[in-house]
Design a protein around this motif. Structure first.
Motif, PDB file in Angstrom:
ATOM      1  N   VAL A  61     -11.965  -4.521  -0.387  1.00 18.19           N
ATOM      2  CA  VAL A  61     -10.779  -5.346  -0.814  1.00 18.19           C
ATOM      3  C   VAL A  61      -9.563  -4.886  -1.412  1.00 18.19           C
ATOM      4  O   VAL A  61      -8.261  -4.711  -0.870  1.00 18.19           O
ATOM      5  CB  VAL A  61     -11.203  -7.005  -1.571  1.00 18.19           C
ATOM      6  N   ALA A  62     -10.206  -3.946  -2.398  1.00 19.86           N
ATOM      7  CA  ALA A  62      -9.240  -3.289  -3.494  1.00 19.86           C
ATOM      8  C   ALA A  62      -8.352  -2.179  -2.051  1.00 19.86           C
ATOM      9  O   ALA A  62      -7.212  -2.361  -2.612  1.00 19.86           O
ATOM     10  CB  ALA A  62      -9.878  -2.387  -4.281  1.00 19.86           C
ATOM     11  N   LEU A  63      -8.616  -1.877  -1.280  1.00 20.95           N
ATOM     12  CA  LEU A  63      -7.738  -0.411  -0.266  1.00 20.95           C
ATOM     13  C   LEU A  63      -6.961  -1.481   0.614  1.00 20.95           C
ATOM     14  O   LEU A  63      -5.988  -1.264   0.072  1.00 20.95           O
ATOM     15  CB  LEU A  63      -8.926  -0.012   0.170  1.00 20.95           C
ATOM     16  N   ALA A  64      -7.768  -2.598   1.114  1.00 17.17           N
ATOM     17  CA  ALA A  64      -7.162  -3.190   1.523  1.00 17.17           C
ATOM     18  C   ALA A  64      -5.446  -4.315   1.198  1.00 17.17           C
ATOM     19  O   ALA A  64      -4.546  -4.203   1.698  1.00 17.17           O
ATOM     20  CB  ALA A  64      -8.045  -4.662   1.926  1.00 17.17           C
ATOM     21  N   ASN A  65      -5.677  -4.614  -0.170  1.00 20.47           N
ATOM     22  CA  ASN A  65      -4.959  -5.120  -0.967  1.00 20.47           C
ATOM     23  C   ASN A  65      -3.567  -4.106  -1.226  1.00 20.47           C
ATOM     24  O   ASN A  65      -1.968  -3.692  -1.389  1.00 20.47           O
ATOM     25  CB  ASN A  65      -5.004  -5.706  -2.367  1.00 20.47           C
ATOM     26  N   VAL A  66      -4.198  -2.251  -1.579  1.00 20.93           N
ATOM     27  CA  VAL A  66      -3.572  -1.670  -1.740  1.00 20.93           C
ATOM     28  C   VAL A  66      -2.205  -1.170  -0.110  1.00 20.93           C
ATOM     29  O   VAL A  66      -1.332  -1.363  -0.165  1.00 20.93           O
ATOM     30  CB  VAL A  66      -4.067  -0.251  -2.599  1.00 20.93           C
ATOM     31  N   LEU A  67      -2.916  -1.513   0.556  1.00 23.24           N
ATOM     32  CA  LEU A  67      -2.811  -1.027   2.087  1.00 23.24           C
ATOM     33  C   LEU A  67      -1.859  -2.111   2.573  1.00 23.24           C
ATOM     34  O   LEU A  67      -0.872  -1.507   3.933  1.00 23.24           O
ATOM     35  CB  LEU A  67      -3.535  -0.474   2.977  1.00 23.24           C
ATOM     36  N   GLY A  68      -1.934  -3.297   2.096  1.00 19.14           N
ATOM     37  CA  GLY A  68      -0.499  -4.530   2.617  1.00 19.14           C
ATOM     38  C   GLY A  68      -1.573  -4.952   4.032  1.00 19.14           C
ATOM     39  O   GLY A  68      -1.442  -5.479   4.990  1.00 19.14           O
ATOM     40  N   VAL A  69      -3.202  -4.892   3.992  1.00 20.18           N
ATOM     41  CA  VAL A  69      -3.888  -5.262   5.178  1.00 20.18           C
ATOM     42  C   VAL A  69      -4.619  -6.301   4.363  1.00 20.18           C
ATOM     43  O   VAL A  69      -5.672  -6.599   3.500  1.00 20.18           O
ATOM     44  CB  VAL A  69      -5.077  -3.859   5.758  1.00 20.18           C
TER      45      VAL A  69
END
Length: 284
Positions: A61-69
């Motif tokens: 989730v943290a990575l998805a938020n940063v990547l805009g996914v």
């Protein structure tokens, strides 16, 4: 097993390439992206090489938020095996299994479905629970594995209990306690704190009906973990300390009870520490 390991490694490398492509699409450097995720640059470098597995939903989730996914499947591809996990506008996880579990927890089963051979069906449910716990502890995709079976397990355990004659209720209470424990663990780990607390409370009620120290110990542990997850430190301390006191004269009955008794003291210590009660924390 060797083939499964190779295929998993290939998937990790594909996921790593996907993460790198998404990062570059956002115009993010390696260091900036890692810091926004709260991780190190070396960690992200290993992810993009396929050397670091992405299998924790909180990290995804943290990575998805940063990547805009929004759709986690765009990052981890087949690792979700057809299950849907999306990130809400508020940055929370929404696992596909959560609405189904919520419905089971909220909807009464009246009248219960008839059960021809309740002892045989109870044994089948025990085996299914054992497989589910095994998948939770040993699977490379525990959220997918448990999310796929938890709603059905809950539904069947509740139906068995409501269809059981009074003389059979102790065994079905035990099945309910373990099933609610399983549901709580899943809900807690996918960020559904309130639903996890509801499942934990039901596990505790069911365990108390069995008068089984091991079930009571584990259900109290589950309930305490749910309270800590919601930031309810006073409630966590009360549940943990009360259950530990109850279990103390019974702690020698089995290694499982002794282990849970010790874990309850640890949770009591954590609750005290969060409330700045250092002496009590060390005492526990």
């Amino acid at each position: 097993m060797a083939t499964e390991h190779v295929e998993s490694g290939q998937l990790d490398r594909r996921i790593g390439r996907r993460v790198r492509a998404l990062r570059l699409r956002r115009g993010l450097g390696l260091r900036a992206c890692a810091e926004l995720c709260g991780r190190t640059e070396e960690w992200l470098r290993q992810v993009e090489r396929g050397e670091q597995r992405l299998d924790k939903l909180s990290t995804l989730v943290a990575l998805a938020n940063v990547l805009g996914v929004r759709d986690l499947g765009l990052i981890v591809e087949d690792r979700l095996q057809g299950m849907t996990c999306t990130v809400t506008e508020g940055g929370r996880i929404r696992h596909e299994a959560v609405p189904a579990i919520c419905q089971v927890l909220s909807t009464p089963i009246y009248p219960p479905q008839p059960v021809d051979d309740l002892p045989a069906e109870s044994e089948k449910l025990k085996r299914r629970l054992a497989v589910a716990w095994s998948a939770w502890h040993g699977s490379a995709r525990p959220y997918t594995a448990l999310g796929a079976v938890a709603p059905g397990l809950l539904q069947d355990a509740l139906n068995l209990h409501r269809a059981a004659a009074p003389s059979m209720r102790r065994s079905t209470w035990a099945l309910l306690a373990e099933t609610f424990q399983l549901a709580q663990r899943f809900l807690y780990c996918v960020g559904e704190a309130e639903l996890a607390a509801r499942a934990a409370d039901r596990a505790m009620v069911a365990a108390e009906e069995t008068d089984d120290p091991q079930l009571i110990a584990i259900s109290a542990w589950t309930s305490t973990m749910a309270a800590l997850g919601r930031g309810q430190t006073d409630e966590a301390f009360e549940v943990a300390s009360t259950a530990a006191t109850y279990l103390e004269p019974r702690s020698s009955s089995s290694q499982a009870v002794l282990s849970a008794w010790g874990s309850l003291h640890l949770f009591a210590a954590i609750a005290c520490a969060k409330n700045h009660r250092g002496a009590d924390a060390w005492r526990h």
